[in-house]
Write a protein that holds these residues in place. Structure first.
Motif, mmCIF file in Angstrom:
data_model
loop_
_atom_site.group_PDB
_atom_site.id
_atom_site.type_symbol
_atom_site.label_atom_id
_atom_site.label_comp_id
_atom_site.label_asym_id
_atom_site.label_seq_id
_atom_site.Cartn_x
_atom_site.Cartn_y
_atom_site.Cartn_z
ATOM 1 N N THR A 183 23.831 20.344 -0.966
ATOM 2 C CA THR A 183 23.203 19.353 -0.093
ATOM 3 C C THR A 183 22.917 19.979 1.260
ATOM 4 N N ASN A 184 21.825 19.538 1.872
ATOM 5 C CA ASN A 184 21.495 19.896 3.249
ATOM 6 C C ASN A 184 21.289 18.606 4.020
ATOM 7 N N CYS A 185 21.997 18.467 5.119
ATOM 8 C CA CYS A 185 21.939 17.194 5.847
ATOM 9 C C CYS A 185 21.374 17.387 7.244
ATOM 10 N N SER A 186 20.981 16.272 7.842
ATOM 11 C CA SER A 186 20.515 16.270 9.223
ATOM 12 C C SER A 186 21.700 16.076 10.164
ATOM 13 N N ASN A 187 21.446 15.933 11.456
ATOM 14 C CA ASN A 187 22.516 15.785 12.443
ATOM 15 C C ASN A 187 23.325 14.516 12.196
ATOM 16 N N ASN A 188 24.634 14.677 12.184
ATOM 17 C CA ASN A 188 25.540 13.544 11.989
ATOM 18 C C ASN A 188 26.013 12.985 13.327
ATOM 19 N N TYR A 189 26.369 11.706 13.329
ATOM 20 C CA TYR A 189 27.023 11.095 14.491
ATOM 21 C C TYR A 189 27.973 10.020 13.980
ATOM 22 N N GLY A 190 28.876 9.585 14.841
ATOM 23 C CA GLY A 190 29.837 8.564 14.452
ATOM 24 C C GLY A 190 31.205 8.851 15.027
ATOM 25 N N PRO A 191 32.243 8.130 14.576
ATOM 26 C CA PRO A 191 33.598 8.305 15.105
ATOM 27 C C PRO A 191 34.185 9.674 14.767
ATOM 28 N N ARG A 192 35.150 10.106 15.585
ATOM 29 C CA ARG A 192 35.947 11.312 15.351
ATOM 30 C C ARG A 192 35.114 12.585 15.373
ATOM 31 N N HIS A 193 34.102 12.625 16.222
ATOM 32 C CA HIS A 193 33.222 13.786 16.343
ATOM 33 C C HIS A 193 33.733 14.677 17.464
ATOM 34 N N PHE A 194 33.922 15.955 17.193
ATOM 35 C CA PHE A 194 34.473 16.875 18.184
ATOM 36 C C PHE A 194 33.609 16.891 19.440
ATOM 37 N N PRO A 195 34.223 16.756 20.623
ATOM 38 C CA PRO A 195 33.441 16.478 21.838
ATOM 39 C C PRO A 195 32.767 17.669 22.492
ATOM 40 N N GLU A 196 32.185 18.562 21.709
ATOM 41 C CA GLU A 196 31.285 19.552 22.273
ATOM 42 C C GLU A 196 29.868 19.327 21.741
ATOM 43 N N LYS A 197 29.711 18.428 20.767
ATOM 44 C CA LYS A 197 28.406 18.115 20.213
ATOM 45 C C LYS A 197 27.727 17.053 21.084
ATOM 46 N N LEU A 198 26.417 16.912 20.928
ATOM 47 C CA LEU A 198 25.606 16.147 21.871
ATOM 48 C C LEU A 198 26.142 14.741 22.130
ATOM 49 N N ILE A 199 26.248 13.906 21.105
ATOM 50 C CA ILE A 199 26.562 12.496 21.335
ATOM 51 C C ILE A 199 27.978 12.297 21.880
ATOM 52 N N PRO A 200 29.025 12.874 21.281
ATOM 53 C CA PRO A 200 30.345 12.645 21.875
ATOM 54 C C PRO A 200 30.489 13.246 23.272
ATOM 55 N N LEU A 201 29.864 14.397 23.518
ATOM 56 C CA LEU A 201 29.939 14.986 24.854
ATOM 57 C C LEU A 201 29.298 14.069 25.881
ATOM 58 N N MET A 202 28.131 13.512 25.544
ATOM 59 C CA MET A 202 27.452 12.627 26.484
ATOM 60 C C MET A 202 28.250 11.340 26.703
ATOM 61 N N ILE A 203 28.872 10.827 25.640
ATOM 62 C CA ILE A 203 29.685 9.613 25.789
ATOM 63 C C ILE A 203 30.829 9.866 26.770
ATOM 64 N N LEU A 204 31.551 10.957 26.583
ATOM 65 C CA LEU A 204 32.715 11.209 27.425
ATOM 66 C C LEU A 204 32.310 11.597 28.841
ATOM 67 N N ASN A 205 31.223 12.337 28.987
ATOM 68 C CA ASN A 205 30.749 12.643 30.333
ATOM 69 C C ASN A 205 30.302 11.377 31.059
ATOM 70 N N ALA A 206 29.589 10.494 30.366
ATOM 71 C CA ALA A 206 29.155 9.238 30.984
ATOM 72 C C ALA A 206 30.364 8.395 31.378
ATOM 73 N N LEU A 207 31.371 8.371 30.533
ATOM 74 C CA LEU A 207 32.576 7.603 30.824
ATOM 75 C C LEU A 207 33.253 8.106 32.097
ATOM 76 N N GLU A 208 33.181 9.417 32.328
ATOM 77 C CA GLU A 208 33.841 10.015 33.487
ATOM 78 C C GLU A 208 32.893 10.212 34.666
ATOM 79 N N GLY A 209 31.630 9.753 34.528
ATOM 80 C CA GLY A 209 30.670 9.895 35.623
ATOM 81 C C GLY A 209 30.236 11.322 35.874
ATOM 82 N N ARG A 210 30.310 12.163 34.850
ATOM 83 C CA ARG A 210 29.924 13.568 34.975
ATOM 84 C C ARG A 210 28.472 13.749 34.539
ATOM 85 N N PRO A 211 27.849 14.889 34.903
ATOM 86 C CA PRO A 211 26.457 15.125 34.508
ATOM 87 C C PRO A 211 26.273 15.110 32.994
ATOM 88 N N LEU A 212 25.088 14.680 32.562
ATOM 89 C CA LEU A 212 24.717 14.673 31.151
ATOM 90 C C LEU A 212 23.706 15.796 30.951
#
Length: 351
Positions: A183-212
């Protein structure tokens, strides 16, 4: 079934293991080296469950993998273990070749030996599912879509190593008769995503008021699939896929990176209006080398042959993902503060 899952403490792997055990009642052995991107806490709900066992092992460790096959005697293998962060592959390509290429060869060899020891119905049932990425196909022109017949054209050490592993899996099917599916898949998102990938990184940066931080002009396009839709798709391929075939699993949710970050900001403004508007945090940074412009998957083959289809609306599931991170600080805070101590945060590549 008894299913051996490699990389089961990672993002996609943990979603798959939880689905296999909790929803489908399978017996699962999770093989994971527990490196930086793995988190056994993701499988905490399986603690004490006789249907699950965790085997801490590196897929490149041939004796450990042979012992896992000997002791568990799986009826199927779902091989997800991989180094997967493109930025890291640029700075340390050797780790990607070792895990993604050599590790896959070790898994295929062990599976072949196990398969050849089986007979009758057990041998007829056995499957080896190799899980890969759409990045092996390179960059699409505007409006284009990948299909199972797209030409391989990897552009980063990560995608090149995954392309090599795909070819090995198919070669073991053609040469040795191992019952392989890919199988070949596209970009995944959802819970328990390691926070160096786009969506979790942006969520945690936004939560802390840091640059996106957004690479380049933010117009790089990706097809997004929720990790739970992906897990269902993997099971559909394992159960109903034709041996030797490849199936592309995508979410039919193509968005450019800037649009994803803006949608995330809009959701944050609703959920945490203090500190808003969050779009003010968006910062454009220098693009990374070899950054592919567009990935998008046509999942028609999987939909038509397997009866599988993505079910999650991107915007609704994105907001639910943000809520998960807001409600589960105990999961991400140790990773954010501990494992990243002294290490430069990733810029949130979208693949």
């Amino acid at each position: 079934m008894r299913i051996l899952v490699t990389g089961g403490c990672g993002f996609i792997g943990s979603a798959l293991v939880l689905h296999l055990v909790h929803d489908l009642g399978h017996e699962v052995a999770t093989v994971d080296a527990l490196t930086y991107a793995a988190n056994p806490v993701s499988l905490a709900s399986l603690e004490g469950d006789a249907r699950h066992r965790l085997i801490e092992a590196d897929i490149c460790d041939r004796p450990a993998i042979l012992e896992a096959f000997r002791s568990f005697r799986p009826e199927a293998v779902m091989h997800l273990a991989a180094e997967s962060h493109v930025d890291r592959s640029i700075t340390d390509p050797g780790a990607f070749v070792r895990t993604n290429v050599i590790g896959t060869q070790v898994m295929l060899d062990a599976a072949r030996g196990h398969y050849e020891s089986l007979s009758g119905a057990e041998k007829e049932r056995f499957r080896f599912l190799h899980v890969s990425t759409d990045e092996v196909y390179g960059s699409l022109p505007p409006g284009g879509f990948f299909t199972e017949t797209s030409r391989y054209d990897p552009r980063s050490p990560y995608s090149a190593s995954k392309a090599a592993s795909d070819h090995l899996a198919r070669a073991w099917h053609e040469t040795y008769g191992l019952p392989v599916l890919v199988t070949n898949c596209s970009n995944n998102y959802g819970p328990r995503h390691f926070p160096e990938k786009l969506i979790p990184l942006m969520i945690l940066n936004a939560l802390e008021g840091r640059p996106l931080p957004v690479y380049g002009d933010g117009q790089n396009e990706r097809d997004w699939i929720h990790v739970e839709d992906h897990a269902r798709g993997l099971v559909a391929v394992l159960e109903r896929g034709r041996l030797g075939e490849t199936y592309l699993l995508g979410g039919r949710a193509v968005r450019n990176n800037l649009a994803v970050v803006k949608a995330l900001c809009a959701a944050f403004d609703r959920l945490r209006p203090e500190g808003g508007p969050h779009e003010r945090l968006i910062t454009f940074v220098a693009d990374r080398p070899g950054h592919d412009r567009r990935y998008a998957i046509d999942p028609s083959k999987a939909e038509g042959e397997l009866g599988w289809a993505p079910t999650k609306s991107f915007e609704e599931a994105l907001e639910a993902t943000i809520r998960w991170y807001l409600d589960n600080e105990a999961w991400w805070r140790p990773i954010r503060e501990g494992r990243y101590k002294g290490e430069r945060l990733g810029l949130g590549t979208a693949g």
